[in-house]
Design an enzyme around this catalytic site. Sequence first.
Site, PDB file in Angstrom:
ATOM      1  N   ASP A 194       0.859  -1.177   0.000  1.00  0.00           N
ATOM      2  CA  ASP A 194       0.000   0.000   0.000  1.00  0.00           C
ATOM      3  C   ASP A 194       0.900   1.233   0.000  1.00  0.00           C
ATOM      4  O   ASP A 194       1.856   1.323   0.795  1.00  0.00           O
ATOM      5  CB  ASP A 194      -0.901  -0.020   1.248  1.00  0.00           C
ATOM      6  CG  ASP A 194      -1.971   1.041   1.194  1.00  0.00           C
ATOM      7  OD1 ASP A 194      -3.118   0.703   0.873  1.00  0.00           O
ATOM      8  OD2 ASP A 194      -1.640   2.223   1.449  1.00  0.00           O
ATOM      9  N   ILE A 195       0.601   2.179  -0.878  1.00  0.00           N
ATOM     10  CA  ILE A 195       1.424   3.397  -0.954  1.00  0.00           C
ATOM     11  C   ILE A 195       1.141   4.253   0.282  1.00  0.00           C
ATOM     12  O   ILE A 195      -0.019   4.432   0.673  1.00  0.00           O
ATOM     13  CB  ILE A 195       1.117   4.190  -2.243  1.00  0.00           C
ATOM     14  CG1 ILE A 195       1.305   3.292  -3.467  1.00  0.00           C
ATOM     15  CG2 ILE A 195       2.000   5.433  -2.340  1.00  0.00           C
ATOM     16  CD1 ILE A 195       0.900   3.929  -4.781  1.00  0.00           C
ATOM     17  N   GLU A 237      -4.834   2.406  -4.247  1.00  0.00           N
ATOM     18  CA  GLU A 237      -3.367   2.450  -4.205  1.00  0.00           C
ATOM     19  C   GLU A 237      -2.801   1.192  -3.557  1.00  0.00           C
ATOM     20  O   GLU A 237      -1.712   1.173  -3.026  1.00  0.00           O
ATOM     21  CB  GLU A 237      -2.908   3.744  -3.512  1.00  0.00           C
ATOM     22  CG  GLU A 237      -2.816   3.754  -1.998  1.00  0.00           C
ATOM     23  CD  GLU A 237      -4.142   3.599  -1.241  1.00  0.00           C
ATOM     24  OE1 GLU A 237      -5.145   3.170  -1.836  1.00  0.00           O
ATOM     25  OE2 GLU A 237      -4.136   3.880  -0.036  1.00  0.00           O
TER      26      GLU A 237
HETATM   27  N1  LIG Z   1      -4.666   9.146  -8.672  1.00  0.00           N
HETATM   28  C1  LIG Z   1      -5.378   8.121  -8.238  1.00  0.00           C
HETATM   29  N2  LIG Z   1      -5.701   8.036  -6.915  1.00  0.00           N
HETATM   30  C2  LIG Z   1      -6.413   7.001  -6.490  1.00  0.00           C
HETATM   31  C3  LIG Z   1      -6.841   5.976  -7.341  1.00  0.00           C
HETATM   32  N3  LIG Z   1      -7.521   5.081  -6.600  1.00  0.00           N
HETATM   33  C4  LIG Z   1      -7.517   5.524  -5.322  1.00  0.00           C
HETATM   34  N4  LIG Z   1      -6.857   6.699  -5.222  1.00  0.00           N
HETATM   35  C5  LIG Z   1      -6.598   7.540  -4.074  1.00  0.00           C
HETATM   36  O1  LIG Z   1      -5.807   6.893  -3.121  1.00  0.00           O
HETATM   37  C6  LIG Z   1      -5.949   7.610  -1.899  1.00  0.00           C
HETATM   38  C7  LIG Z   1      -5.973   6.632  -0.743  1.00  0.00           C
HETATM   39  O2  LIG Z   1      -5.917   7.390   0.433  1.00  0.00           O
HETATM   40  P1  LIG Z   1      -6.000   6.773   1.867  1.00  0.00           P
HETATM   41  O3  LIG Z   1      -6.836   5.523   1.843  1.00  0.00           O
HETATM   42  O4  LIG Z   1      -6.413   7.859   2.819  1.00  0.00           O
HETATM   43  O5  LIG Z   1      -4.557   6.315   2.187  1.00  0.00           O
HETATM   44  P2  LIG Z   1      -3.154   7.033   2.115  1.00  0.00           P
HETATM   45  O6  LIG Z   1      -3.254   8.510   1.908  1.00  0.00           O
HETATM   46  O7  LIG Z   1      -2.352   6.290   1.123  1.00  0.00           O
HETATM   47  O8  LIG Z   1      -2.604   6.812   3.555  1.00  0.00           O
HETATM   48  P3  LIG Z   1      -2.028   5.492   4.206  1.00  0.00           P
HETATM   49  O9  LIG Z   1      -2.481   4.315   3.374  1.00  0.00           O
HETATM   50  O10 LIG Z   1      -2.617   5.451   5.567  1.00  0.00           O
HETATM   51  O11 LIG Z   1      -0.563   5.632   4.210  1.00  0.00           O
HETATM   52  C8  LIG Z   1      -7.215   8.438  -2.037  1.00  0.00           C
HETATM   53  O12 LIG Z   1      -6.850   9.808  -2.169  1.00  0.00           O
HETATM   54  C9  LIG Z   1      -7.853   7.937  -3.309  1.00  0.00           C
HETATM   55  O13 LIG Z   1      -8.561   8.954  -3.992  1.00  0.00           O
HETATM   56  C10 LIG Z   1      -6.497   6.099  -8.727  1.00  0.00           C
HETATM   57  O14 LIG Z   1      -6.828   5.275  -9.566  1.00  0.00           O
HETATM   58  N5  LIG Z   1      -5.772   7.183  -9.119  1.00  0.00           N
END
Ligand SMILES: Nc1nc2c(ncn2[C@@H]2O[C@H](COP(=O)(O)OP(=O)(O)OP(=O)(O)O)[C@@H](O)[C@H]2O)c(=O)[nH]1
Length: 319
Positions: A194-195, A237
């Site tokens: 997970d990013i 992500e």
């Molecule tokens: N650009 C882009 N963003 C995406 C996609 N799918 C999901 N996201 C984004 O991924 C982000 C996930 O955020 P969070 O679940 O809060 O997690 P995080 O910011 O990575 O924080 P941690 O996992 O706790 O480190 C959100 O902003 C979603 O909108 C995609 O296909 N493209």
Amino acid sequence: MRPTVLIVDDHEENLLALEMLLEQERDIEICRALSGKEALRQLLGQEFALVLLDVQMPEMDGFEVAELMRANPSTRLIPIIFITAISKEERYRFQGYEAGAVDYLYKPLDSFILQSKVQVFIQLWRQRRDLELAYQKLEEANQCIINQKNMLQKMAIQDHLTGLYQRRWFDHLIKSELGAVMRTNTPLALAILDIDHFKQINDSYGHLAGDVVLVGLAATLKNAMREYDTAFRFGGEEFAVLLRGTTKVQAIKVCQRLRMMLEQEHYVYQGQEFRITVSIGLCATDHLPDATRERMIEQADKELYRAKAAGRNQVCPES
Ligand SMILES: Nc1nc2c(ncn2[C@@H]2O[C@H](COP(=O)(O)OP(=O)(O)OP(=O)(O)O)[C@@H](O)[C@H]2O)c(=O)[nH]1
């Protein structure tokens, strides 16, 4: 396309006579040859619907020409009518049929008989050609359906942004992989990546910048993995990697290497450069008795949560 008839005779005057007799046949093309060799050269160069072939010719007689035509796949099916002035004895007729003749005509030629026989073969040629065209169209339509089916299958299992397999394919594959684990007693590891703080990238640089990261990370995953491992985009992500024949200890090393590799990666969007880190949770069947798809996902997820809670940018195997 008009059907072409090849007329072969070593006497110019016989060819002229044949041409005159066929003059009324407006819907055919006529080609002429003054020897067997010349006839074969033309036969190999273009398509013919019928050959009217003189039997008695110097160097190569009509029977030899017919035998050579039968031996060649491109001329094998062209019908031959022998035109002969020699004896009507049966033995000559049989020699001609053995060589591949479909009919015999005797000189002097009767124009009505010649024209009606030529017409029969021209009609057969047209029917065969229509059939070939219909078959070709059918083949094309078939190929089109196969291509569309392949595309649909690909769309159903592949993530359109990163090109990685989707969760749907993971669910299918892990079942068969666990079956192989049971049968062959080889380990299987699952890592979920997970990013970290990905939301911040979207918020700071925009959603398209986030997409650049997802695509880049997927490319790194594909390059870094062995041929028989498979990477998936789980959603958002989150990514998963199935590592075949890999124990927990080995999987930790692989994931540490991957984590460090991703940490070094630069992503560029509209001139802006940025980096990311990932947290990884993993589990492996050698430390998870009676592993099922659900248990493996649950375990790897739990470890991912631990990695996040412990400060992110790290690998957490099950304890
Ligand atoms: N650009 C882009 N963003 C995406 C996609 N799918 C999901 N996201 C984004 O991924 C982000 C996930 O955020 P969070 O679940 O809060 O997690 P995080 O910011 O990575 O924080 P941690 O996992 O706790 O480190 C959100 O902003 C979603 O909108 C995609 O296909 N493209």
